[in-house]
Design a protein around this motif. Structure first.
Motif, PDB file in Angstrom:
ATOM      1  N   GLY A   1       0.805  -1.209   0.000  1.00 32.42           N
ATOM      2  CA  GLY A   1       0.000   0.000   0.000  1.00 32.42           C
ATOM      3  C   GLY A   1       0.838   1.258   0.000  1.00 32.42           C
ATOM      4  O   GLY A   1       2.011   1.246   0.380  1.00 32.42           O
ATOM      5  N   ARG A   2       0.236   2.377  -0.407  1.00 33.24           N
ATOM      6  CA  ARG A   2       0.953   3.660  -0.458  1.00 33.24           C
ATOM      7  C   ARG A   2      -0.014   4.792  -0.135  1.00 33.24           C
ATOM      8  O   ARG A   2      -1.155   4.799  -0.591  1.00 33.24           O
ATOM      9  N   LEU A   3       0.448   5.750   0.649  1.00 31.31           N
ATOM     10  CA  LEU A   3      -0.324   6.947   0.967  1.00 31.31           C
ATOM     11  C   LEU A   3       0.203   8.104   0.144  1.00 31.31           C
ATOM     12  O   LEU A   3       1.380   8.456   0.235  1.00 31.31           O
ATOM     13  N   ASP A   4      -0.673   8.710  -0.666  1.00 35.99           N
ATOM     14  CA  ASP A   4      -0.312   9.860  -1.491  1.00 35.99           C
ATOM     15  C   ASP A   4      -0.887  11.127  -0.867  1.00 35.99           C
ATOM     16  O   ASP A   4      -2.100  11.206  -0.613  1.00 35.99           O
ATOM     17  N   HIS A   5      -0.038  12.115  -0.639  1.00 36.28           N
ATOM     18  CA  HIS A   5      -0.476  13.387  -0.074  1.00 36.28           C
ATOM     19  C   HIS A   5      -0.727  14.405  -1.188  1.00 36.28           C
ATOM     20  O   HIS A   5       0.045  14.494  -2.143  1.00 36.28           O
ATOM     21  N   TYR A   6      -1.807  15.174  -1.031  1.00 39.88           N
ATOM     22  CA  TYR A   6      -2.182  16.200  -2.008  1.00 39.88           C
ATOM     23  C   TYR A   6      -2.153  17.549  -1.302  1.00 39.88           C
ATOM     24  O   TYR A   6      -3.060  17.899  -0.542  1.00 39.88           O
ATOM     25  N   LEU A   7      -1.099  18.295  -1.548  1.00 44.57           N
ATOM     26  CA  LEU A   7      -0.863  19.554  -0.850  1.00 44.57           C
ATOM     27  C   LEU A   7      -1.958  20.572  -1.178  1.00 44.57           C
ATOM     28  O   LEU A   7      -2.199  20.908  -2.337  1.00 44.57           O
ATOM     29  N   GLY A   8      -2.632  21.045  -0.138  1.00 43.21           N
ATOM     30  CA  GLY A   8      -3.659  22.060  -0.282  1.00 43.21           C
ATOM     31  C   GLY A   8      -5.043  21.530  -0.598  1.00 43.21           C
ATOM     32  O   GLY A   8      -6.010  22.295  -0.601  1.00 43.21           O
ATOM     33  N   ALA A   9      -5.168  20.234  -0.859  1.00 41.78           N
ATOM     34  CA  ALA A   9      -6.463  19.664  -1.230  1.00 41.78           C
ATOM     35  C   ALA A   9      -7.356  19.490  -0.008  1.00 41.78           C
ATOM     36  O   ALA A   9      -6.887  19.199   1.089  1.00 41.78           O
ATOM     37  N   GLU A  10      -8.651  19.634  -0.238  1.00 40.96           N
ATOM     38  CA  GLU A  10      -9.654  19.409   0.807  1.00 40.96           C
ATOM     39  C   GLU A  10     -10.105  17.942   0.774  1.00 40.96           C
ATOM     40  O   GLU A  10      -9.378  17.078   0.280  1.00 40.96           O
ATOM     41  N   HIS A  11     -11.300  17.677   1.246  1.00 39.11           N
ATOM     42  CA  HIS A  11     -11.769  16.306   1.451  1.00 39.11           C
ATOM     43  C   HIS A  11     -11.937  15.517   0.151  1.00 39.11           C
ATOM     44  O   HIS A  11     -11.630  14.331   0.097  1.00 39.11           O
TER      45      HIS A  11
END
Length: 311
Positions: free
Chosen positions: A276-286
């Motif tokens: 598995g992998r967690l991708d972060h989205y800078l500035g994104a909301e829900h």
């Protein structure tokens, strides 16, 4: 049994051929399934969040079809045009999250009966991510999964958490499980909130897309959750947290501005998810799939890359 159901193609803005069917669950609840055929590389099973409905993901279906994937989406019991549990149709209610697994099993049965191409892939957003994780643990016939801000925990103030457990647990014995949970009412968030300061998306065009759907077809709307739903959700999140992740390829997308679900359980699970992998989205909301084009395109590309690699 399935039969044609209403489908608002103009509001969905999806690819040609989109339509909807009524389907009966094993416990005799009528739900609505949205179908977008046309792909040959596999089928995406889209599991929406609480308050959502199939038309909301018409553009997502268009994006996947353009890359060779068909898609099905579901109106969970108690929302969209599916059968509602209470006389007040604006109260989001279930007694137990196991009810949603019957809906998921019905979705699989419809995909099979309608001849949608295998392999199947799961895409779960928010509450749909909670339901989808349980389905994976039950052995859902999918090759890979993508989650968007999955509801593996409910965001609330620390002092409120024990109160929520006690109040929701006492609601059923006292015949109050149908009441709105504290701090919620019969208002639909997307219809009453303003774009400025909203907790769903930073993209004004996608905000308008969602707002226009609810304003045009208010029967799709849903208000706050019931005390019964809150109790069931807290119990399910707690139960899932105690179980290991399935050995299945998985990507989870999480916006840095997330305010709707509790991010901590997402970090904990994805840190220990095999493959598995967690991708972060800078500035994104829900709602990453409804975010700015840069986020939306990245989410789509990463999803398709995962699906293509596990066909």
């Amino acid at each position: 049994m399935t039969e044609a159901a209403p489908f608002y193609a103009d509001l969905a803005d999806g690819p040609e051929g989109g339509h909807a069917l009524w389907a009966d669950t094993p416990d005799r609840r009528r739900i609505r399934i949205g179908l977008w055929p046309g792909g040959t590389r596999g089928t995406v099973l889209l599991l929406p969040g609480r308050t959502e409905y199939i038309e909301k993901y018409g553009r997502t279906a268009r994006d996947f079809q353009a890359r060779g994937y068909a898609m099905l989406a579901i109106d969970w019991r108690g929302q969209g045009l599916a059968q509602r549990a209470l006389a007040d149709r604006l109260v989001g209610h279930v007694d137990d999250f196991d009810e949603y697994q019957r809906d998921f099993d019905t979705l699989i049965a419809v995909a099979q009966a309608q001849g949608f191409p295998r392999p199947y892939f799961l895409l779960g957003h928010s509450m749909g991510g909670c339901i989808g994780l349980r389905a994976l643990m039950r052995g859902a016939p999918v090759n890979a999964a993508v989650f968007s801000a999955p509801m593996w925990g409910i965001s609330m103030a620390a002092w409120m958490r024990p109160v929520a457990h006690v109040v929701s647990a006492l609601a059923r014995p006292f015949g109050q499980a149908h009441r709105f949970a504290p701090g919620t009412n019969d208002q639909t968030y997307i219809a009453t909130a303003t774009f400025q300061g909203n907790v769903l998306t930073t993209d004004p065009e996608m905000w308008h897309y969602m707002h226009h759907q609810i304003r045009t077809q208010p029967d799709l709307a849903l208000g706050g959750p019931s005390l019964g739903w809150l109790r069931a959700a807290l119990r399910e999140c707690g139960a899932l947290a105690a179980l290991p992740s399935p050995r299945l390829p998985c990507i989870t997308a999480l916006g840095s501005a997330e305010k709707v679900v509790d991010a901590a359980p997402i970090h904990l699970r994805m840190a220990a998810w095999p493959g598995g992998r967690l991708d972060h989205y800078l500035g994104a909301e829900h709602e990453v799939p409804m975010e700015q084009p840069v986020h939306r395109n990245r989410f789509l590309q990463e999803s398709v890359r995962l699906f293509d690699a596990n066909r």
